[in-house]
Design an enzyme around this catalytic site. Structure first.
Site, PDB file in Angstrom:
ATOM      1  N   LYS A 206     -11.732  -1.242   4.421  1.00  0.00           N
ATOM      2  CA  LYS A 206     -10.391  -0.988   3.883  1.00  0.00           C
ATOM      3  C   LYS A 206     -10.319  -1.478   2.438  1.00  0.00           C
ATOM      4  CE  LYS A 206      -6.482  -3.046   3.405  1.00  0.00           C
ATOM      5  NZ  LYS A 206      -5.972  -2.366   2.195  1.00  0.00           N
TER       6      LYS A 206
ATOM      7  N   GLU B 158      -5.138  -1.152  -1.402  1.00  0.00           N
ATOM      8  CA  GLU B 158      -4.281   0.044  -1.526  1.00  0.00           C
ATOM      9  C   GLU B 158      -4.143   0.456  -3.002  1.00  0.00           C
ATOM     10  OE1 GLU B 158      -0.774  -1.500   0.271  1.00  0.00           O
ATOM     11  OE2 GLU B 158      -0.312  -2.788  -1.428  1.00  0.00           O
TER      12      GLU B 158
ATOM     13  N   GLY C 260     -10.413 -11.896  -0.880  1.00  0.00           N
ATOM     14  CA  GLY C 260      -9.045 -11.814  -1.393  1.00  0.00           C
ATOM     15  C   GLY C 260      -8.430 -13.196  -1.487  1.00  0.00           C
ATOM     16  N   GLY C 261      -7.114 -13.240  -1.442  1.00  0.00           N
ATOM     17  CA  GLY C 261      -6.398 -14.497  -1.618  1.00  0.00           C
ATOM     18  C   GLY C 261      -6.523 -15.431  -0.411  1.00  0.00           C
TER      19      GLY C 261
ATOM     20  N   GLY D 164      -6.362 -14.784   3.618  1.00  0.00           N
ATOM     21  CA  GLY D 164      -7.501 -15.211   4.438  1.00  0.00           C
ATOM     22  C   GLY D 164      -7.047 -15.966   5.679  1.00  0.00           C
TER      23      GLY D 164
ATOM     24  N   GLU E 258     -14.125 -14.795   1.740  1.00  0.00           N
ATOM     25  CA  GLU E 258     -14.431 -15.148   0.355  1.00  0.00           C
ATOM     26  C   GLU E 258     -13.095 -15.179  -0.366  1.00  0.00           C
ATOM     27  OE1 GLU E 258     -14.839 -15.518  -3.020  1.00  0.00           O
ATOM     28  OE2 GLU E 258     -15.694 -13.524  -3.329  1.00  0.00           O
TER      29      GLU E 258
ATOM     30  N   CYS F 117     -12.321 -14.216  -8.850  1.00  0.00           N
ATOM     31  CA  CYS F 117     -12.171 -15.379  -7.970  1.00  0.00           C
ATOM     32  C   CYS F 117     -12.882 -16.615  -8.512  1.00  0.00           C
ATOM     33  CB  CYS F 117     -12.671 -15.053  -6.563  1.00  0.00           C
ATOM     34  SG  CYS F 117     -14.354 -14.435  -6.547  1.00  0.00           S
TER      35      CYS F 117
ATOM     36  N   GLU G 269      -4.151 -20.993  -8.101  1.00  0.00           N
ATOM     37  CA  GLU G 269      -4.890 -19.869  -8.668  1.00  0.00           C
ATOM     38  C   GLU G 269      -3.901 -18.890  -9.296  1.00  0.00           C
ATOM     39  OE1 GLU G 269      -6.837 -17.022  -6.002  1.00  0.00           O
ATOM     40  OE2 GLU G 269      -8.598 -17.155  -7.287  1.00  0.00           O
TER      41      GLU G 269
HETATM   42  P1  NDP Z   1      -4.700 -10.028  -1.058  1.00  0.00           P
HETATM   43  O1  NDP Z   1      -5.509 -11.151  -0.577  1.00  0.00           O
HETATM   44  O2  NDP Z   1      -3.353  -9.848  -0.475  1.00  0.00           O
HETATM   45  O3  NDP Z   1      -5.471  -8.634  -0.905  1.00  0.00           O
HETATM   46  C1  NDP Z   1      -6.839  -8.468  -0.663  1.00  0.00           C
HETATM   47  C2  NDP Z   1      -7.056  -7.429   0.417  1.00  0.00           C
HETATM   48  O4  NDP Z   1      -6.475  -7.898   1.645  1.00  0.00           O
HETATM   49  C3  NDP Z   1      -6.411  -6.091   0.141  1.00  0.00           C
HETATM   50  O5  NDP Z   1      -7.201  -5.047   0.668  1.00  0.00           O
HETATM   51  C4  NDP Z   1      -5.106  -6.209   0.910  1.00  0.00           C
HETATM   52  O6  NDP Z   1      -4.539  -4.972   1.226  1.00  0.00           O
HETATM   53  C5  NDP Z   1      -5.564  -6.932   2.153  1.00  0.00           C
HETATM   54  N1  NDP Z   1      -4.494  -7.608   2.889  1.00  0.00           N
HETATM   55  C6  NDP Z   1      -3.298  -8.061   2.432  1.00  0.00           C
HETATM   56  N2  NDP Z   1      -2.601  -8.633   3.435  1.00  0.00           N
HETATM   57  C7  NDP Z   1      -3.333  -8.513   4.562  1.00  0.00           C
HETATM   58  C8  NDP Z   1      -3.153  -8.908   5.922  1.00  0.00           C
HETATM   59  N3  NDP Z   1      -2.050  -9.542   6.340  1.00  0.00           N
HETATM   60  N4  NDP Z   1      -4.126  -8.625   6.826  1.00  0.00           N
HETATM   61  C9  NDP Z   1      -5.260  -8.007   6.437  1.00  0.00           C
HETATM   62  N5  NDP Z   1      -5.487  -7.598   5.153  1.00  0.00           N
HETATM   63  C10 NDP Z   1      -4.551  -7.867   4.221  1.00  0.00           C
HETATM   64  O7  NDP Z   1      -4.599 -10.139  -2.609  1.00  0.00           O
HETATM   65  P2  NDP Z   1      -3.439  -9.667  -3.571  1.00  0.00           P
HETATM   66  O8  NDP Z   1      -3.852  -8.404  -4.137  1.00  0.00           O
HETATM   67  O9  NDP Z   1      -2.072  -9.677  -2.973  1.00  0.00           O
HETATM   68  O10 NDP Z   1      -3.490 -10.861  -4.591  1.00  0.00           O
HETATM   69  C11 NDP Z   1      -2.892 -12.083  -4.248  1.00  0.00           C
HETATM   70  C12 NDP Z   1      -3.698 -13.221  -4.754  1.00  0.00           C
HETATM   71  O11 NDP Z   1      -4.957 -13.271  -4.067  1.00  0.00           O
HETATM   72  C13 NDP Z   1      -4.087 -13.081  -6.220  1.00  0.00           C
HETATM   73  O12 NDP Z   1      -3.078 -13.502  -7.044  1.00  0.00           O
HETATM   74  C14 NDP Z   1      -5.302 -13.948  -6.255  1.00  0.00           C
HETATM   75  O13 NDP Z   1      -4.889 -15.281  -6.374  1.00  0.00           O
HETATM   76  C15 NDP Z   1      -5.960 -13.742  -4.923  1.00  0.00           C
HETATM   77  N6  NDP Z   1      -7.064 -12.772  -4.945  1.00  0.00           N
HETATM   78  C16 NDP Z   1      -8.318 -13.245  -4.853  1.00  0.00           C
HETATM   79  C17 NDP Z   1      -9.372 -12.384  -4.894  1.00  0.00           C
HETATM   80  C18 NDP Z   1     -10.774 -12.863  -4.807  1.00  0.00           C
HETATM   81  O14 NDP Z   1     -11.677 -12.169  -5.271  1.00  0.00           O
HETATM   82  N7  NDP Z   1     -11.011 -14.006  -4.208  1.00  0.00           N
HETATM   83  C19 NDP Z   1      -9.188 -10.938  -5.064  1.00  0.00           C
HETATM   84  C20 NDP Z   1      -7.806 -10.534  -5.083  1.00  0.00           C
HETATM   85  C21 NDP Z   1      -6.812 -11.438  -5.032  1.00  0.00           C
HETATM   86  P3  NDP Z   1      -3.509  -4.238   0.226  1.00  0.00           P
HETATM   87  O15 NDP Z   1      -3.516  -4.931  -1.068  1.00  0.00           O
HETATM   88  O16 NDP Z   1      -4.073  -2.885   0.191  1.00  0.00           O
HETATM   89  O17 NDP Z   1      -2.186  -4.291   0.892  1.00  0.00           O
END
Ligand code: NDP
Length: 513
Positions: free
Chosen positions: A198, A201, A251-252, A256, A273, A307, A407
């Site tokens: 996935k 979005e 992701g965030g 996580g 991660e 990250c 962050e």
């Molecule tokens: P998210 O952690 O929300 O998004 C990363 C992925 O997780 C996207 O595909 C998102 O889907 C998906 N996701 C979101 N909520 C859920 C859930 N409840 N269950 C399963 N999957 C989910 O990152 P954001 O884009 O909202 O950014 C928020 C913060 O996260 C940033 O400000 C940053 O601090 C951190 N971040 C860290 C990253 C890293 O590389 N470590 C990368 C991106 C963000 P979708 O967005 O499609 O809804």
């Protein structure tokens, strides 16, 4: 004020750039079970070019039902289809071919990525090459020996073999869209798993282009599924499904945690991660110009949306004024603009919502009493509807400030100063995160002492940011669980089975006859 680039008309070419993606009418489709499908409820989402706010395209916005369909396809392909019994050599061959397709189409792919994510073309070109190399690395690893045999105190041959885990749900963010897809798909497929990926979005386009080659190269149906949709719906469905054997997420940290909670039902394997607030430590004896250069690269590459960004600059007190002055002077000269403009050095922020989040951190920094050395605003003269923030640096911070602890995930650097080695280590480790860290010094023994004391999984001496497919990637503390890349990343997609073979085939005699 950062130097400003005028907006480049790259977006007008979006339909031409996306000509190879599959669509029905105006809506780009998802790849599920070897078919190109629309969302079950017909839902769509508009993708927005972050450099100018214009619509790029509409993509299918998948539902929980679509996620279930993809999971079922991956389940069937693994448990009933050919993939569960596939030969490592055959998997390697497919992955090598996929790497070739990426290389052959790198120009198209990097342009799609710049259109969708906004980052400068020179960055996306680098990312595409890196993604191809990741597939190539794991194609090679697929066929390398991974088992063990043991001498045991019995007439037994005891072996260990590695087997695929099964169905892998993979959730990736928007900051390195294709590269993150490669980090997830390549080791999972090499090890013999099936995948439901996935993408974010916000940035699904390069993953959809990748799926066109997965289809052309005749990966068996259901082995790779790309399902689109919102994280809390489609991502959550992957994390919660009892048919998914492993969930892997980048992701965030907050997300996580939600994924870990959702995954608990069937105790699926989990790799996370997550975020960071990584220290970049500069000692007075460091090569001054090199350290200045990497201080900038550490935080402003990809507009700080990384990250492992070196978002805390820790400088030895005796050189702090001169060093910070030099970093600020150069930060002001960074050319911010549309990623398609060859002059651009730093692109836009991914979305208006994320830009607003970064701006709120800048306001918080000012309210907390930190000194704004440069930036802090939208650069003037850029496309009004684009999302841009100047390279921003705060000095005179205190360890407890929010801008030091949290962050920000944007082009915002916070400076901290330290007295000596011990002080540097204490400050460096003083966050909930433990993803990365760098040390600049010409004293090699000191460099090693400090690095060994950093509670972080990825570290650098006299450099910042280089990443290699060969070496493990992941964090300590709240920066994650497990490792990606390298042999560690491969093993994370395997189960370990011991096989005991009795070499003296006779009854045990444990119970009387
Ligand atoms: P998210 O952690 O929300 O998004 C990363 C992925 O997780 C996207 O595909 C998102 O889907 C998906 N996701 C979101 N909520 C859920 C859930 N409840 N269950 C399963 N999957 C989910 O990152 P954001 O884009 O909202 O950014 C928020 C913060 O996260 C940033 O400000 C940053 O601090 C951190 N971040 C860290 C990253 C890293 O590389 N470590 C990368 C991106 C963000 P979708 O967005 O499609 O809804």
């Amino acid at each position: 004020m950062a130097t400003v680039q005028t907006t480049y008309a790259g977006a007008s070419r979006s339909s031409e750039l996306l000509a190879n993606l599959k669509r029905a009418g105006d809506t780009y489709l998802m790849y599920v079970g070897g078919e190109w499908i629309a969302a079950s409820d017909g839902g769509t989402r508009d993708l927005i070019n972050p450099a100018n706010g214009q619509k790029i395209a509409a993509v299918s916005e998948g539902t929980a039902q679509d996620a279930d369909r993809a999971i079922q396809a991956a389940h069937d392909a693994f448990y009933e289809g050919p993939w569960g019994d596939s030969l490592a050599q055959d998997r390697a061959k497919l992955l090598f071919r996929l790497a070739e397709r990426i290389d052959e189409n790198a120009d198209e792919l990097s342009r799609i990525e710049t259109l969708n994510n906004g980052k400068p073309l020179r960055e996306t070109q680098y990312d595409m090459a890196d993604a191809a190399n990741c597939f190539r690395y794991y194609a090679g690893l697929a066929t390398k020996p991974s088992g063990q045999t043991f001498e045991v105190p019995a007439a037994s041959q005891t072996m260990v073999v590695r087997e695929p885990i099964g169905v892998c749900g993979q959730i990736i963010p928007w900051n390195y869209p294709l590269l993150m897809a490669a980090w997830k798909l390549a080791p999972a497929l090499a090890a013999g798993n099936t995948c439901v990926l996935k993408p974010s979005e916000l940035t699904p386009l390069t993953a959809l282009r990748l799926a066109t080659w997965i289809e052309e190269l005749e990966f068996p149906k259901g082995v790779v599924n790309i399902v689109l949709g919102a994280g809390p719906i489609v991502g959550h469905a992957l994390a919660a499904s009892h048919l998914v054997d492993k969930i892997a997420f980048t992701g965030g940290t907050k997300t996580g945690r939600a994924i870990m909670q959702a995954a608990v039902g069937n105790l699926k394997k989990i790799s996370l991660e997550l975020g960071g607030k990584s220290p970049n430590i500069v000692f007075a004896d460091a090569d001054f110009d090199t350290a200045v250069d990497y201080a900038l690269y550490g935080i402003f590459a990809n507009a700080g949306q990384v990250c492992s960004a070196g978002s805390r600059l820790l400088v030895e007190e005796s050189i702090a004024k001169k060093f910070v002055g030099a970093v600020v002077d150069r930060a002001k000269k960074i050319r911010v603009g549309d990623g398609f403009d060859p002059q651009t050095e730093m692109g836009p922020i991914i979305s208006r919502a994320h830009e607003e989040k970064i701006e709120s951190y800048i306001k918080t920094g000012l309210a907390e009493g930190a000194t704004l050395e440069c930036g802090g605003h939208r650069p003037e003269g850029l496309e009004e509807k684009g999302n841009f923030i100047e390279p921003t640096i705060f000095s005179h911070t205190k360890p407890g400030m929010k801008i030091v602890q949290e962050e920000i995930f944007g082009p915002v650097l916070v400076v901290q100063t330290f007295k000596d080695e011990k002080d540097a280590i204490r400050l460096a480790n003083d966050t909930i995160y433990g993803l990365a860290g760098g040390v600049f010094t010409n004293d090699i023994a000191k460099a090693h002492r400090v690095i060994r004391k950093l509670r972080a999984g990825i570290t650098w001496i006299n450099t910042y940011h280089p990443t290699y497919n060969e070496a493990p990637w992941g964090g300590y503390k709240q920066s994650g669980i497990g490792r990606e890349l390298g042999t560690y990343g491969f093993e994370a997609y395997t189960e370990v089975k011991q096989i005991n073979v009795n070499l003296a085939v006779e009854p045990s005699g444990w119970f009387s006859t």
